[in-house]
Motif scaffolding. Structure first.
Motif, short mmCIF file in Angstrom:
data_model
loop_
_atom_site.label_atom_id
_atom_site.label_comp_id
_atom_site.label_asym_id
_atom_site.label_seq_id
_atom_site.Cartn_x
_atom_site.Cartn_y
_atom_site.Cartn_z
N ARG A 192 0.81 -1.20 0.08
CA ARG A 192 0.24 -0.07 0.10
C ARG A 192 0.72 1.36 0.20
NH1 ARG A 192 -2.09 -0.67 5.45
NH2 ARG A 192 -0.25 -1.47 5.79
N VAL A 193 0.75 2.06 -0.85
CA VAL A 193 1.48 3.18 -1.29
C VAL A 193 0.85 4.55 -1.45
CG1 VAL A 193 3.31 4.38 -2.73
CG2 VAL A 193 3.04 1.85 -2.41
N LEU A 194 1.18 5.46 -0.77
CA LEU A 194 0.80 6.82 -0.76
C LEU A 194 1.89 7.78 -1.16
CD1 LEU A 194 -1.72 8.90 -0.28
CD2 LEU A 194 -0.60 9.54 1.89
N ASP A 195 1.48 8.27 -2.53
CA ASP A 195 2.55 9.27 -2.97
C ASP A 195 2.05 10.68 -2.73
OD1 ASP A 195 4.33 10.50 -4.61
OD2 ASP A 195 3.59 9.69 -6.60
N ALA A 202 -2.58 14.73 8.45
CA ALA A 202 -3.04 14.36 9.81
C ALA A 202 -4.61 13.80 9.84
CB ALA A 202 -3.15 15.97 10.38
N HIS A 203 -4.88 13.76 8.64
CA HIS A 203 -6.31 12.99 8.57
C HIS A 203 -6.29 11.39 8.26
CE1 HIS A 203 -7.96 16.81 8.72
NE2 HIS A 203 -7.54 17.38 7.55
N TYR A 204 -5.07 11.14 7.93
CA TYR A 204 -4.92 9.67 7.56
C TYR A 204 -4.81 8.96 9.07
CZ TYR A 204 -4.63 10.27 2.64
OH TYR A 204 -4.91 10.82 1.50
N SER A 205 -5.08 7.53 9.12
CA SER A 205 -5.08 6.94 10.43
C SER A 205 -3.53 6.39 10.53
CB SER A 205 -6.05 5.69 10.37
OG SER A 205 -5.83 4.79 9.43
N ASP A 206 -3.00 5.83 11.46
CA ASP A 206 -1.62 5.51 11.72
C ASP A 206 -1.62 4.11 10.99
OD1 ASP A 206 -1.63 7.59 13.80
OD2 ASP A 206 -1.35 6.04 15.42
N ASP A 207 -0.52 3.84 10.47
CA ASP A 207 0.00 2.83 9.68
C ASP A 207 -1.09 2.38 8.68
OD1 ASP A 207 2.36 2.25 11.16
OD2 ASP A 207 1.19 1.49 12.94
N ALA A 208 -1.71 3.27 7.96
CA ALA A 208 -2.53 3.05 6.85
C ALA A 208 -1.77 2.62 5.47
CB ALA A 208 -3.23 4.46 6.60
N PHE A 209 -0.45 2.84 5.52
CA PHE A 209 0.20 2.44 4.30
C PHE A 209 1.53 1.88 4.68
CE2 PHE A 209 -2.17 6.24 3.47
CZ PHE A 209 -3.15 5.98 2.38
N ASP A 210 1.99 1.08 3.60
CA ASP A 210 3.27 0.52 3.89
C ASP A 210 4.45 1.59 3.64
OD1 ASP A 210 2.32 -2.23 4.55
OD2 ASP A 210 1.65 -2.26 2.40
N TYR A 211 4.28 2.44 2.41
CA TYR A 211 5.11 3.21 2.23
C TYR A 211 4.68 4.72 1.89
CZ TYR A 211 8.10 -0.65 0.96
OH TYR A 211 9.12 -1.70 0.97
N VAL A 212 4.86 5.78 2.31
CA VAL A 212 4.49 6.98 2.12
C VAL A 212 5.78 7.57 1.34
CG1 VAL A 212 3.63 9.31 2.99
CG2 VAL A 212 3.05 7.24 3.92
N ILE A 250 1.76 7.44 9.49
CA ILE A 250 0.84 6.64 8.57
C ILE A 250 1.22 5.54 7.77
CG2 ILE A 250 -0.67 8.86 8.68
CD1 ILE A 250 0.26 9.43 5.87
N GLY A 251 2.53 5.68 7.76
CA GLY A 251 3.38 4.55 6.85
C GLY A 251 4.44 3.71 7.68
N ARG A 252 4.65 2.81 7.37
CA ARG A 252 5.86 2.03 7.84
C ARG A 252 7.15 2.53 7.39
NH1 ARG A 252 6.60 -3.20 6.98
NH2 ARG A 252 5.42 -3.28 5.21
N LEU A 265 18.05 10.54 -2.44
CA LEU A 265 16.80 9.68 -2.08
C LEU A 265 17.21 8.77 -0.70
CD1 LEU A 265 17.16 9.44 -5.54
CD2 LEU A 265 15.08 8.04 -5.21
N PHE A 266 16.10 8.77 0.11
CA PHE A 266 16.23 8.08 1.45
C PHE A 266 14.91 7.40 1.57
CE2 PHE A 266 19.15 11.65 1.95
CZ PHE A 266 20.04 11.23 2.74
N LEU A 267 15.24 6.11 2.23
CA LEU A 267 14.15 5.16 2.69
C LEU A 267 14.38 5.10 4.16
CD1 LEU A 267 12.15 3.02 2.17
CD2 LEU A 267 14.07 1.20 1.90
N LEU A 268 13.30 5.41 4.81
CA LEU A 268 13.45 5.74 6.24
C LEU A 268 12.31 4.72 7.07
CD1 LEU A 268 13.19 9.85 6.39
CD2 LEU A 268 15.23 8.49 6.34
N ARG A 269 12.47 4.75 8.18
CA ARG A 269 11.51 3.83 8.96
C ARG A 269 11.87 4.51 10.48
NH1 ARG A 269 14.33 -0.05 11.76
NH2 ARG A 269 15.96 -0.89 10.81
N ARG A 270 10.50 4.20 11.21
CA ARG A 270 10.84 4.51 12.59
C ARG A 270 11.53 3.43 13.47
NH1 ARG A 270 4.87 4.75 11.96
NH2 ARG A 270 4.99 2.58 12.69
N LYS A 271 12.36 3.59 14.29
CA LYS A 271 13.15 2.88 15.42
C LYS A 271 12.04 1.83 16.05
CE LYS A 271 17.30 5.30 16.53
NZ LYS A 271 18.01 6.00 17.54
#
Length: 199
Positions: A17-20, A70-80, A102-104, A193-199
């Motif tokens: 699931r991707v949000l661009d 801010a209107h999207y729910s937590d973890d709604a996407f795999d990638y933003v 909202i994204g992993r 280009l950076f691919l990031l995630r939370r700790k």
């Protein structure tokens, strides 16, 4: 598609699931649908681009990265994804926070203001530089927060984001041979280009 869009697509796992955010004409979304079977959708501030995307059957909504994430729910996407838009948002730090809420994963591409040609233009002319990426005069540019690769790394460190992958590239389509050295990438890379995630 632009080079950075091809490289972004390579970072995205098929079937995710991707949000661009700042999807422009929807080229990346279309590519992800066709080649990676992703559930991809977009949000775009330019209504003309939204209309073009929707006319081509792409799920793109009119919206603003600074306010509408801010209107999207937590973890709604795999990638933003935020492609070449970070420097044009009002609150880059908050946009990144929302993306990783909202994204992993977050994928961010931006033009590197630390490139040696830009530094040289400022040094020699004393004026804001102009080139293929920074191509509008300072008084008309949408770029309100230009940053360098090292600036972005410092922000990621301050916010506690994990950088899974990064690339520095040039506009001609070459991946930077200095990709193991941030200092050299900051000097010679035209885009990052950076691919990031939370700790």
């Amino acid at each position: 598609m632009r080079l950075d869009q091809h490289l972004i697509a390579e970072m995205i796992e098929p079937g995710t699931r991707v949000l661009d955010v700042g999807s422009g004409d929807g080229a990346l979304i279309d590519h992800l649908f066709r080649t990676r079977q992703c559930d991809a959708r977009g949000i775009e501030i330019d209504m003309g681009e939204v209309t073009r995307s929707v006319a081509h059957g792409l799920p793109v909504m009119h919206g603003d990265a600074d306010h509408d994430l801010a209107h999207y729910s937590d973890d709604a996407f795999d990638y933003v994804v935020l492609q070449r838009t970070l420097q044009a948002v009002e609150k880059p730090r908050e946009v990144l926070r929302q993306m990783l809420r909202i994204g992993r994963h977050a994928i961010v591409s931006f033009p590197n203001f630390g490139h040696w040609r830009l530094r040289l233009q400022i040094l020699l002319s004393g004026r804001m530089p102009m080139n293929a990426v920074w191509h509008t005069p300072w008084y008309e540019t949408p770029n309100i927060h230009p940053c360098t690769i090292q600036d972005f790394l410092a922000l990621c460190e301050a916010e506690g984001y994990v950088i899974d992958r990064w690339l520095a590239i040039d506009e001609a389509g070459e991946r930077a041979p200095w990709r193991r050295s941030i200092r050299l990438a900051n000097l010679f890379g035209e885009q990052a280009l950076f691919l990031l995630r939370r700790k």
